[in-house]
Scaffold this motif. Structure first.
Motif, PDB file in Angstrom:
ATOM      1  N   LYS A 287     -15.576  35.445 -38.479  1.00 10.99           N
ATOM      2  CA  LYS A 287     -15.459  34.028 -38.116  1.00 10.99           C
ATOM      3  C   LYS A 287     -16.022  33.104 -39.193  1.00 10.99           C
ATOM      4  O   LYS A 287     -16.229  31.917 -38.941  1.00 10.99           O
ATOM      5  N   ASP A 288     -16.265  33.636 -40.389  1.00 11.27           N
ATOM      6  CA  ASP A 288     -16.902  32.842 -41.441  1.00 11.27           C
ATOM      7  C   ASP A 288     -16.098  31.604 -41.825  1.00 11.27           C
ATOM      8  O   ASP A 288     -16.645  30.516 -41.974  1.00 11.27           O
ATOM      9  N   ASN A 289     -14.811  31.793 -42.063  1.00 10.68           N
ATOM     10  CA  ASN A 289     -13.943  30.687 -42.445  1.00 10.68           C
ATOM     11  C   ASN A 289     -12.502  31.118 -42.183  1.00 10.68           C
ATOM     12  O   ASN A 289     -12.240  32.276 -41.847  1.00 10.68           O
TER      13      ASN A 289
ATOM     14  N   ARG B 100      -8.446  34.941 -40.921  1.00  9.68           N
ATOM     15  CA  ARG B 100      -7.031  35.317 -41.053  1.00  9.68           C
ATOM     16  C   ARG B 100      -6.902  36.756 -41.527  1.00  9.68           C
ATOM     17  O   ARG B 100      -6.145  37.553 -40.970  1.00  9.68           O
ATOM     18  N   ALA B 101      -7.669  37.116 -42.549  1.00 12.86           N
ATOM     19  CA  ALA B 101      -7.628  38.481 -43.087  1.00 12.86           C
ATOM     20  C   ALA B 101      -8.114  39.497 -42.048  1.00 12.86           C
ATOM     21  O   ALA B 101      -7.536  40.576 -41.909  1.00 12.86           O
ATOM     22  N   SER B 102      -9.139  39.143 -41.311  1.00 16.27           N
ATOM     23  CA  SER B 102      -9.688  40.035 -40.293  1.00 16.27           C
ATOM     24  C   SER B 102      -8.691  40.244 -39.154  1.00 16.27           C
ATOM     25  O   SER B 102      -8.478  41.375 -38.696  1.00 16.27           O
ATOM     26  N   LEU B 103      -8.052  39.168 -38.712  1.00 11.58           N
ATOM     27  CA  LEU B 103      -7.039  39.287 -37.662  1.00 11.58           C
ATOM     28  C   LEU B 103      -5.858  40.124 -38.129  1.00 11.58           C
ATOM     29  O   LEU B 103      -5.376  40.997 -37.402  1.00 11.58           O
ATOM     30  N   LEU B 104      -5.407  39.879 -39.338  1.00 13.64           N
ATOM     31  CA  LEU B 104      -4.280  40.644 -39.875  1.00 13.64           C
ATOM     32  C   LEU B 104      -4.648  42.120 -40.010  1.00 13.64           C
ATOM     33  O   LEU B 104      -3.859  43.001 -39.646  1.00 13.64           O
TER      34      LEU B 104
END
Length: 126
Positions: free
Chosen positions: A21-23, A28-32
């Motif tokens: 949840k940093d930015n 986006r990268a974590s969700l993907l």
């Protein structure tokens, strides 16, 4: 389902496996990444089904009747298939928790929506 979501939230925190949840870019990268991991697990479900079908055919070729052959095959993949379903569920819950979605509520709501559709598919294999 609420208990599963609560458990998973704590588990993911404990294991440091939460959606970042940093930015925006990291989120986006974590969700993907988590979505790709989910699709990998779904493919592993397909692999277990393939094993069951191949085992069924093997048993049939050795003289077992179709129903008995498939029952043996189902039993032989049951544990591993359960693990793959659990992996899928873990990723789904993780993403639902990130978006603060109550999966139990969403599930029942969706089932009501499907039940009340005007253009229902009738008689199709699902």
């Amino acid at each position: 389902m609420k208990e599963l979501q609560k458990f998973a939230k704590g588990y993911h925190e404990e294991m440091n496996w939460e959606i970042n949840k940093d930015n925006y870019e990291r989120t986006r990268a974590s969700l993907l990444n988590n979505y790709m991991l989910l699709t990998t697990e779904v493919a592993e479900v397909a692999e277990e089904l393939r094993k069951a079908f191949n085992l069924t055919n093997s048993h049939i070729s050795k003289g077992k009747d179709e129903k008995a052959a498939f029952n043996l095959a189902k039993e032989s993949i049951k544990e591993d298939l359960g693990k793959e379903f659990a992996d899928c569920l873990a990723y789904i819950i993780k993403m639902a928790n990130y978006f603060e979605i109550d999966l139990e509520e969403s599930f029942y709501s969706k089932m009501d929506e499907v039940k009340n559709r005007k253009n229902k598919d009738v008689g199709l294999v699902r």
